[in-house]
Design a protein around this motif. Structure first.
Motif, PDB file in Angstrom:
ATOM      1  N   THR A  31       0.840  -1.189   0.000  1.00  0.00           N
ATOM      2  CA  THR A  31       0.000   0.000   0.000  1.00  0.00           C
ATOM      3  C   THR A  31       0.876   1.240   0.000  1.00  0.00           C
ATOM      4  O   THR A  31       1.976   1.255   0.566  1.00  0.00           O
ATOM      5  CB  THR A  31      -0.955   0.011   1.213  1.00  0.00           C
ATOM      6  OG1 THR A  31      -1.805   1.158   1.128  1.00  0.00           O
ATOM      7  CG2 THR A  31      -0.203   0.047   2.520  1.00  0.00           C
TER       8      THR A  31
ATOM      9  N   GLN B 111       0.528   5.774   0.072  1.00  0.00           N
ATOM     10  CA  GLN B 111      -0.347   6.929   0.209  1.00  0.00           C
ATOM     11  C   GLN B 111       0.477   8.196   0.427  1.00  0.00           C
ATOM     12  O   GLN B 111       1.325   8.252   1.318  1.00  0.00           O
ATOM     13  CB  GLN B 111      -1.335   6.757   1.373  1.00  0.00           C
ATOM     14  CG  GLN B 111      -2.319   7.907   1.459  1.00  0.00           C
ATOM     15  CD  GLN B 111      -3.531   7.570   2.287  1.00  0.00           C
ATOM     16  OE1 GLN B 111      -3.804   6.406   2.547  1.00  0.00           O
ATOM     17  NE2 GLN B 111      -4.266   8.584   2.693  1.00  0.00           N
TER      18      GLN B 111
ATOM     19  N   ARG C 179      -3.854  -0.352   4.721  1.00  0.00           N
ATOM     20  CA  ARG C 179      -4.497   0.961   4.639  1.00  0.00           C
ATOM     21  C   ARG C 179      -3.841   1.946   5.582  1.00  0.00           C
ATOM     22  O   ARG C 179      -3.468   1.606   6.702  1.00  0.00           O
ATOM     23  CB  ARG C 179      -5.989   0.829   4.990  1.00  0.00           C
ATOM     24  CG  ARG C 179      -6.812   2.085   4.739  1.00  0.00           C
ATOM     25  CD  ARG C 179      -7.007   2.318   3.275  1.00  0.00           C
ATOM     26  NE  ARG C 179      -7.983   3.350   3.000  1.00  0.00           N
ATOM     27  CZ  ARG C 179      -7.731   4.651   2.943  1.00  0.00           C
ATOM     28  NH1 ARG C 179      -6.512   5.093   3.143  1.00  0.00           N
ATOM     29  NH2 ARG C 179      -8.685   5.519   2.664  1.00  0.00           N
TER      30      ARG C 179
ATOM     31  N   ARG D  38      -9.971  -6.402   3.062  1.00  0.00           N
ATOM     32  CA  ARG D  38     -10.148  -5.002   2.685  1.00  0.00           C
ATOM     33  C   ARG D  38     -10.322  -4.162   3.936  1.00  0.00           C
ATOM     34  O   ARG D  38     -11.057  -4.542   4.851  1.00  0.00           O
ATOM     35  CB  ARG D  38     -11.378  -4.848   1.785  1.00  0.00           C
ATOM     36  CG  ARG D  38     -11.599  -3.442   1.269  1.00  0.00           C
ATOM     37  CD  ARG D  38     -10.582  -3.067   0.220  1.00  0.00           C
ATOM     38  NE  ARG D  38     -10.711  -1.681  -0.205  1.00  0.00           N
ATOM     39  CZ  ARG D  38     -10.741  -1.298  -1.475  1.00  0.00           C
ATOM     40  NH1 ARG D  38     -10.648  -2.196  -2.440  1.00  0.00           N
ATOM     41  NH2 ARG D  38     -10.859  -0.028  -1.793  1.00  0.00           N
TER      42      ARG D  38
ATOM     43  N   ASP E  41     -10.801   0.062   5.116  1.00  0.00           N
ATOM     44  CA  ASP E  41     -10.986   1.442   4.683  1.00  0.00           C
ATOM     45  C   ASP E  41     -11.408   2.294   5.866  1.00  0.00           C
ATOM     46  O   ASP E  41     -12.116   1.812   6.778  1.00  0.00           O
ATOM     47  CB  ASP E  41     -12.061   1.542   3.592  1.00  0.00           C
ATOM     48  CG  ASP E  41     -11.521   1.188   2.223  1.00  0.00           C
ATOM     49  OD1 ASP E  41     -10.618   1.881   1.747  1.00  0.00           O
ATOM     50  OD2 ASP E  41     -11.989   0.190   1.647  1.00  0.00           O
TER      51      ASP E  41
ATOM     52  N   VAL F 128     -13.779   5.181   6.702  1.00  0.00           N
ATOM     53  CA  VAL F 128     -14.958   5.727   6.034  1.00  0.00           C
ATOM     54  C   VAL F 128     -15.725   6.615   6.994  1.00  0.00           C
ATOM     55  O   VAL F 128     -15.632   6.485   8.215  1.00  0.00           O
ATOM     56  CB  VAL F 128     -15.873   4.596   5.516  1.00  0.00           C
ATOM     57  CG1 VAL F 128     -15.202   3.833   4.403  1.00  0.00           C
ATOM     58  CG2 VAL F 128     -16.259   3.656   6.643  1.00  0.00           C
TER      59      VAL F 128
ATOM     60  N   CYS G 233     -15.472  -3.554  -1.680  1.00  0.00           N
ATOM     61  CA  CYS G 233     -14.946  -2.230  -1.341  1.00  0.00           C
ATOM     62  C   CYS G 233     -15.977  -1.451  -0.533  1.00  0.00           C
ATOM     63  O   CYS G 233     -17.185  -1.572  -0.753  1.00  0.00           O
ATOM     64  CB  CYS G 233     -14.542  -1.457  -2.595  1.00  0.00           C
ATOM     65  SG  CYS G 233     -15.831  -1.258  -3.822  1.00  0.00           S
TER      66      CYS G 233
ATOM     67  N   THR H  27     -17.276   2.412   1.085  1.00  0.00           N
ATOM     68  CA  THR H  27     -17.275   3.834   0.753  1.00  0.00           C
ATOM     69  C   THR H  27     -17.959   4.588   1.881  1.00  0.00           C
ATOM     70  O   THR H  27     -18.485   3.987   2.830  1.00  0.00           O
ATOM     71  CB  THR H  27     -17.989   4.104  -0.578  1.00  0.00           C
ATOM     72  OG1 THR H  27     -17.766   5.457  -0.958  1.00  0.00           O
ATOM     73  CG2 THR H  27     -19.476   3.846  -0.469  1.00  0.00           C
TER      74      THR H  27
END
Length: 1097
Positions: free
Chosen positions: A743, A745, A796, A881, A883, A885, A943, A945
Motif C-alpha cells: 500500500t 499513500q 491501509r 479489505r 478502509d 470511512v 470495497c 465507501t
C-alpha cells in the motif's frame, strides 16, 4: 494467574515504546502503550454499536445463469428465475428487486397471479412457493413440498385460484393458491391415455385450458401424446399420438386450433374438428433435399402463436435450424404472414415471452413485443415496427460485457462530475433502438430525500473501464473508456515471450485510482503497466504523443546472509539505478534491447483523442535480463504534488507525471538500508553493478510547474529499542525472498521526529507489516532511522487531526488543459490542502496516523511516532479489505475479513467532534457473520465507501450493494420501488350476439365445485407437505415499512373494495331495471297475442 499478568504488565510498562509491533504495544483494544505521549487527547466517542447494521440494499446486473421467465400483462412486471434460486423482478427504471430462495434450488418455472401482486415459483427441489409482491421486500407466504413426484410444468389460468401442476410421472395435480393445499382432484396418467397403450407417455411438458372452454384442459406429454381432458366429466375428449416429441403448445385465441413444436424442428397445426392428423406440418428452416426428404433440423424448443386485428398472425419460435449449418448462432424466428425474419443472438436462448395487450386468452392478443432471455443477456424486440428493432435496455445488464476484474466505489462525489461524464458518454451510445418507451413500465419509484452523488467504477478483463451513476440505489452507465487504444494491436505472427504470460487478457485492469476533484484517473494493468488519464471536454486538436516511461524494477534477494559474504557483491547496476536522473519523455531510443520486451507496445505515433479521459502517460515495467516484470501491487497518485507512486514485490518507483520523469526507483531492501529489522542484504548476480549506500536525494527540476522546488529525501526510520521477538516465527519471515509493497499513500505528515510542521510525505506499507515514511524535503546531515511495524501485510493508511477529523490528501483543482485560451482564466495550478495546520489553531500539535494490516490495526501519534493504541483484528484469518470511512457524521475503520466477518472498529481517533486531545481506543462496534467467503471474486471486488455503503461482485454478472448503517437500513423502504400498484383489471371484450349464438364465447365453470374439498375430497398427506412461509402477516408488516405503510395499503384496499361494491350495486340496479322492462314488454306482447289464431301471425 491474575498476579502473573500484573507482573507481565509491569514489565511491559517499564519497557520503552516499541512501535514496531512487539507485545509491549499491547494486543487488546483499550490497552495503550505506556510510552509518554505529547499530550493527552480528549475525543468524545459518538459512534455506538446501535449505529451499525448489515443489510443488503439492491442488486445490479444480469441474473446469473437464468432459467425461467414470466410477465404480468396488467402490472407490466417481469420476473426472471435463476439456477441458484434467485428471482429478479423488473419494472420501470428504479423498480428492480431481487429475491432469494433459502434452499438455493434452481427455479424451474414462474407464474404470476395476474394483477394480484403475487408470484408462484416452482423449484428444482419439487417445492412450490407463493411470493407476496405487495411489499417492497417480497416474502414467501406459503410453500408446498412434493414428496413422491417431481414437478415438470405448472399452469395458472387467469383469474383462477387453482394451479395445475404436472409431474414427471405424467400425473396432474391441482393446488389451491389461497391455502396452498392440494386438491383431491387428480388426473392420473393411466386415465388420461387409452388403456390399450402399452408405454408410459412421459413427463407432462404442457398444461393449458382451452380458450373456448375453461372446463377443458390440454395436457401435453413428452413422448408426443396430447390429451384434451374434460374436467367436468373426468374423461378425455380426444387423444393425439404423434411420432415426434413435443416441446411446447400454443393456442389460437378462438380455441379451435393449436400449434405444437417438436424435436425434429417441425411445427404442427391441429384442428379440434379432426384430431386424427395435423392439418399442417411445416419445417420453417428445413430445406427439401434431392431425394425429396427434409433435411434434419434442431428441435424447436418453444413456439408462440399470437393473432392481431390489423395484420397477419405472428408465429414466433426459438431453434429449428438445420444441423448442417455449423457455427451458426442461436436464433429467434418471427413468421409474420409470408415473411420469415431470423434474429441471431449472441448467446443461447433460455426462454422468451410474447408481450400482449390483453390478459384474456380468448381475445385477439395484439402482440407488441418479445422479451428474450439469453444465457448472458436480456433484450426486448419491438414487434410494431417492420424492421423489429430492440428497445434500449434501461437496466445495467451489461456489467459482465467483459469480466469484471476490480471495482471502486465513490460516495458524495462533486455534483458536477456526473452530468459531465453523462454528456461525454452519451455521444458514444449505440443507435438503431426502437423509438418507443420501454414496455416494462410496472411499479413506482421516486428518488429518496437522502441522496448524494455516487459513482461506481468497474475495471474489466478486456482493458475497458466503465463509470456508473449509482445515485439513489440505481445504476446507469455514464462513460466507457478503453485502455487498449493506447497500445498497438498485436500482429498475428508477432507473439513474444511476454505475450505468452497474459495471452488471453493482456490489458486486464488490476487497480483503479481516481481523484474526483482533479479528475485525474489512473489504472494498473495486468501486463505491469500504469496509464494516467486527464479529463477534457474538448478534442485534442493538436495530436498528442503518449509518452512511455520504462522502469527497471528488478531485484533479486536471498535469505539472511552475513556481510562478509557481500563485501565484494554489487547491489545495483549503477548510481542511476539507485538514484535515477530525470529521463527524456521517450526513453525507448536509448533503451537496451534486453529491456524492450513488453506485453503491450505503446503507440509511438501521433494519435487523436476524443473528449473525455485522454491518456497522458504510460509507465511500463519491462523485462530485465530475461526476467518478466512482477505485477504491480500498489498505486497512489496525488495531483497536488504531481507525483505517481507504484510498487510491486521488487520495490518502489515514484514518477513525476508532469515532467514525465522517473524520480525514484529502488528495491524494498534499499529503502531500509542498514535499518532493515531483519538484517537482510541484497545479492544480485549481475556483474556490472556497484554497491552504493547512504541517503539519496532526487531533485525535481524547476520546470515542475510547482511554485517551489521539491526534493525527495528517503529516510529510514527506526526506534532505538527494536526487538526481534515481535513474531513467533521470525525465522520464517527472515526466509522471505521478496517483500512486496502492498500500500502507498501521499499525505501531509511528519517524516521525522524532529519535524515541527507537516510536510508532503509518502507512506509505504509492505507485506511484512513494515511501514516506511518517505518525506519530500531537503536532505539534512542528521539521519534518524525508524521503522513502524505491524502484523502481516499493511493494507491501509489514514490520517486524522487531533480533533478526530479525517485529513484528506491535497489535490489540484481540475482545469481543462485543452480548453481555448482565455485571458481571464488563470493558467497557474490551483491547489487545495487539508493539512492539520489549516484546521487547527496550534499548527505544531501533530496528527494521528491509523495503520491497518491484514491482522492488526494501530494508531500512532506523529511526529513522535508513539503507538497510542493497537487492536488485533484476527489471529486465525486475515483482513481482505480495510478502509477508513465516514458514517453518521463521524469516522470509523471498516474491515472485511477473510472468514466472512465484517468488523467495524470504532476509532475515537477518527471522530469529528472534540477540541481536546486524548488517548483514544480502537473499540469494536460490530462483528457479524455476513457471508461465507467461498468465492475469491468477492474478495477481489469488495470495497467500502462513505455514507455506510459497500459493494462486491456476488456472481460473474451481478453486483451486490449493501449498507452497514442503521440509519440507511431504517430508510431503505423509502428508497426501494413499489412492485405492485393498484390497477383495475381490464374487462373482457363483448364478442357480440352472433358469436355467442354460434358457440364463439368461452364457457366458464365453477372450479370450486370440482376441485373443492366437498366435491374432490382431501389429497393424500404423504404426497405433499405444506410449509408456512416466513412472510406471514406479522413478518409482512415488519418488512413492508411500518404502520404508516400498512394503513395506506389498507386504505387503498378499502377504497378499492368500496369502489367495486359501488359498481356492483350500480350493475345490479341496471339489471333489475332491465329485467322489469323486459317483463313489462313480455306481458304486453302476451296480452296482445293471446286472442289471435295461429294463422293470424
Amino acid at each position: 494467574m491474575k498476579k502473573f499478568r500484573k507482573v507481565l504488565d509491569g514489565l511491559t510498562t517499564s519497557s520503552p515504546v516499541n512501535p514496531g509491533g512487539s507485545p509491549s504495544c499491547g494486543s487488546a483494544a483499550g490497552t495503550p502503550s505506556t510510552a509518554p505521549t505529547p499530550r493527552e487527547l480528549e475525543i468524545q466517542e459518538t459512534l455506538m454499536s446501535e449505529h451499525f447494521q448489515i443489510c443488503k440494499t439492491v442488486r445490479h446486473g444480469f441474473p446469473y445463469q437464468p432459467t425461467a421467465l414470466a410477465f404480468d400483462p396488467v402490472q407490466k412486471i417481469l420476473a426472471i428465475g435463476t439456477r441458484s434460486g434467485g428471482v429478479r423482478l423488473l419494472g420501470r427504471p428504479g423498480v428492480d428487486c431481487h429475491c432469494q430462495h433459502e434452499s438455493g434450488a434452481a427455479v424451474l418455472q414462474l407464474q404470476f397471479l395476474i394483477n394480484e401482486g403475487a408470484l408462484v415459483t416452482a423449484c428444482a427441489d419439487d417445492t412450490l412457493h407463493l411470493w407476496n409482491l405487495r411489499q417492497r421486500r417480497p416474502a414467501i407466504l406459503h410453500s408446498l413440498k412434493f414428496n413422491r413426484e417431481r414437478i415438470t410444468f405448472c399452469h395458472l389460468p387467469f383469474q383462477s385460484k387453482w394451479l395445475y401442476v404436472g409431474t414427471e410421472r405424467g400425473n396432474t395435480h391441482i393446488v389451491n393458491i389461497e391455502s396452498f393445499i392440494l386438491s383431491g382432484y387428480v388426473i392420473m396418467w393411466n386415465k388420461a391415455i387409452e388403456l390399450s397403450t402399452k408405454t408410459h407417455p412421459g413427463p407432462v411438458v404442457h398444461l393449458s385450458d382451452s380458450p373456448k372452454d375453461e372446463g377443458k384442459l390440454l395436457i401435453g406429454f413428452e413422448s408426443g401424446t396430447i390429451v384434451m381432458w374434460d374436467l367436468r366429466a373426468k374423461r378425455a375428449d380426444f387423444r393425439i399420438y404423434y411420432d415426434e416429441a413435443i416441446h411446447s403448445v400454443s393456442w389460437h385465441h378462438e380455441g379451435r386450433q393449436f400449434m405444437c413444436s417438436h424435436s425434429d424442428g417441425s411445427l404442427s397445426m391441429w384442428n379440434l374438428r379432426n384430431t386424427a392428423k395435423p392439418f399442417q406440418v411445416t419445417f420453417p428452416h428445413g430445406k427439401t433435399q434431392r431425394d425429396g426428404r427434409k433435411e434434419s433440423c434442431k428441435p424447436i424448443l418453444k413456439v408462440e402463436y399470437k393473432t392481431s386485428r390489423n395484420s397477419e398472425a405472428f408465429v414466433i419460435f426459438s431453434g429449428g435450424l438445420s444441423y448442417d449449418k455449423a457455427g451458426r448462432r442461436p436464433t429467434l424466428t418471427i413468421m409474420h404472414g409470408k415473411a420469415i425474419i431470423v434474429l441471431e443472438m449472441d448467446y443461447p436462448i433460455v426462454d422468451f415471452l410474447v408481450l400482449c395487450e390483453t390478459p384474456y386468452l380468448n381475445e385477439v392478443q395484439e402482440p407488441y413485443a418479445v422479451a428474450v432471455l439469453l444465457e448472458k443477456d436480456f433484450l426486448v424486440v419491438d414487434l410494431t415496427q417492420s424492421n423489429f428493432p430492440i428497445f434500449e435496455n434501461p437496466y445495467p445488464m451489461d456489467i459482465h460485457e467483459s469480466p469484471v476484474t476490480c471495482t471502486a466505489y465513490f460516495a458524495d462525489c462533486p455534483p458536477d462530475i456526473i452530468p459531465v461524464l453523462y454528456s461525454i458518454g452519451a455521444k458514444h451510445k449505440k443507435t438503431g433502438y426502437s423509438h418507443k418507451e420501454w414496455p416494462l413500465s410496472g411499479g413506482t419509484w421516486t428518488v429518496g430525500s437522502q441522496t448524494y452523488p455516487e459513482i461506481i467504477i468497474t475495471g474489466h478483463a478486456d482493458g475497458s473501464i466503465k463509470f456508473w451513476d449509482a445515485t439513489a440505489i440505481t445504476l446507469q452507465m455514464l462513460y466507457k473508456l478503453k485502455t487498449s487504444k493506447v497500445f498497438e494491436k498485436p500482429k498475428s505472427g508477432d507473439v513474444g515471450r511476454s505475450a505468452e504470460l497474459v495471452e488471453e487478457d493482456p490489458y486486464a485492469i488490476q487497480m483503479i485510482n481516481w481523484c474526483p476533484q482533479s479528475r485525474i484517473f489512473c489504472v494498473v494493468g495486468i501486463s505491469a503497466h500504469v496509464i494516467l488519464y486527464r479529463f477534457s471536454k474538448h478534442d485534442a486538436n493538436t495530436t498528442i504523443t503518449v509518452s512511455s516511461l520504462v522502469v527497471r524494477l528488478q531485484c533479486e534477494m536471498e535469505d539472511v546472509i552475513s556481510p562478509s559474504d557481500t563485501e565484494n557483491t554489487p547491489c545495483f547496476s549503477d548510481p542511476s539505478g539507485l538514484s535515477p536522473q530525470p529521463q527524456p519523455p521517450s526513453p525507448r531510443s536509448n533503451t537496451p534491447d534486453s529491456v524492450r520486451d513488453t506485453v503491450a507496445q505503446v503507440k509511438d505515433r501521433m494519435i487523436r483523442m476524443p473528449p473525455g479521459y485522454q491518456a497522458e502517460l504510460v509507465v511500463q515495467l519491462l523485462w530485465v535480463d530475461g526476467e518478466p516484470p512482477q505485477q504491480i501491487t500498489s498505486l497512489d497518485l496525488n495531483s497536488a504534488y504531481g507525483l505517481l507512486a507504484l510498487g510491486n514485490c521488487n520495490g518502489l518507483a515514484v514518477v513525476d507525471y508532469l515532467q514525465k520523469t522517473v524520480l525514484l526507483c529502488m528495491s524494498t531492501l534499499e529503502l531500509y538500508g542498514s535499518a532493515d529489522p531483519f538484517q537482510r542484504l541484497t545479492r544480485s548476480p549481475r556483474k556490472n553493478r556497484q554497491s552504493t549506500s547512504g541517503t539519496h536525494a532526487l531533485c525535481v527540476s524547476e520546470s515542475h510547474k510547482c511554485s517551489n522546488t521539491v526534493c525527495f529525501f528517503v529516510t529510514k526510520l527506526r526506534e532505538n529499542s527494536f526487538s526481534r521477538s515481535r513474531s513467533s516465527s521470525v525465522s520464517s519471515i527472515d526466509r522471505e525472498t521478496k517483500e512486496a509493497v502492498t500500500t502507498l499513500q501521499f499525505a501531509e505528515s511528519y517524516g521525522r521526529k524532529s519535524d515541527t510542521l507537516p510536510t508532503p510525505c509518502l507512506w509505504v506499507g509492505t507485506s511484512l507489516g513494515l511501514v516506511l515514511i518517505i518525506p519530500m524535503s531537503i536532505p539534512t546531515d542528521e539521519q534518524e532511522r525508524t521503522v513502524l511495524m505491524l502484523k502481516a501485510s499493511v493494507l491501509r493508511f489514514a490520517f486524522l487531526d487531533c480533533g478526530g477529523a479525517l485529513i484528506n490528501s491535497p489535490y489540484e483543482v481540475w482545469r481543462d488543459q485543452h480548453a481555448p485560451d482565455d485571458p481571464d482564466r488563470p493558467r497557474k495550478r490551483k491547489l487545495v490542502n487539508f493539512s492539520p495546520s489549516s484546521s487547527q489553531e496550534a499548527s505544531g500539535d501533530g496528527h494521528l496516523a491509523v495503520v491497518c494490516s491484514e491482522r492488526q490495526a494501530k494508531v500512532f501519534f506523529m511526529p513522535s511516532q508513539a503507538c497510542l493504541y493497537v487492536h488485533n483484528i484476527t489471529e486465525s484469518s486475515f483482513v481482505l479489505r480495510a478502509d477508513v470511512v465516514s458514517v453518521c457524521n463521524s469516522v470509523c475503520l471498516a474491515c472485511f475479513c477473510a472468514n466472512g466477518h465484517i468488523m467495524t472498529l470504532r476509532d475515537p481517533v477518527i471522530l469529528y467532534v472534540c477540541m481536546f486531545y486524548s488517548l483514544p481506543s480502537l473499540r469494536p462496534l460490530l462483528d457479524v457473520n455476513y457471508l461465507p467467503l467461498t468465492d475469491m471474486r468477492i474478495a477481489r471486488t469488495f470495497c467500502f465507501t462513505n455514507g455506510g455503503q459497500a459493494l462486491y461482485l456476488c456472481s460473474p454478472t451481478e453486483m451486490q450493494r449493501i449498507t452497514y448503517s442503521q440509519e440507511m437500513c431504517d430508510n431503505l423502504q423509502e428508497m426501494l420501488g413499489e412492485l405492485f400498484t393498484p390497477i383495475e383489471t381490464p374487462e373482457a371484450q363483448n364478442r357480440g350476439f352472433l358469436k355467442g349464438f354460434f358457440g364463439g364465447n368461452a364457457q366458464t365453470f365453477d372450479r370450486e365445485e370440482l376441485f373443492g374439498e366437498a366435491a374432490a375430497g382431501k389429497a393424500s398427506r404423504s404426497l405433499a407437505q405444506h410449509i408456512p412461509g416466513q412472510g406471514g402477516m406479522e413478518g409482512m408488516k415488519a418488512a413492508a415499512g411500518g404502520v404508516v405503510g400498512e394503513l395506506a395499503r389498507a386504505r387503498i384496499a378499502l377504497d378499492e373494495r368500496g369502489q367495486r361494491l359501488g359498481e356492483l350495486e350500480e350493475r345490479t340496479a341496471l339489471m333489475m331495471t332491465s329485467a322489469e322492462t323486459f317483463s313489462k314488454h313480455a306481458h304486453e306482447v302476451m296480452l296482445k297475442c293471446k286472442d289471435k289464431k295461429w294463422y293470424q301471425f
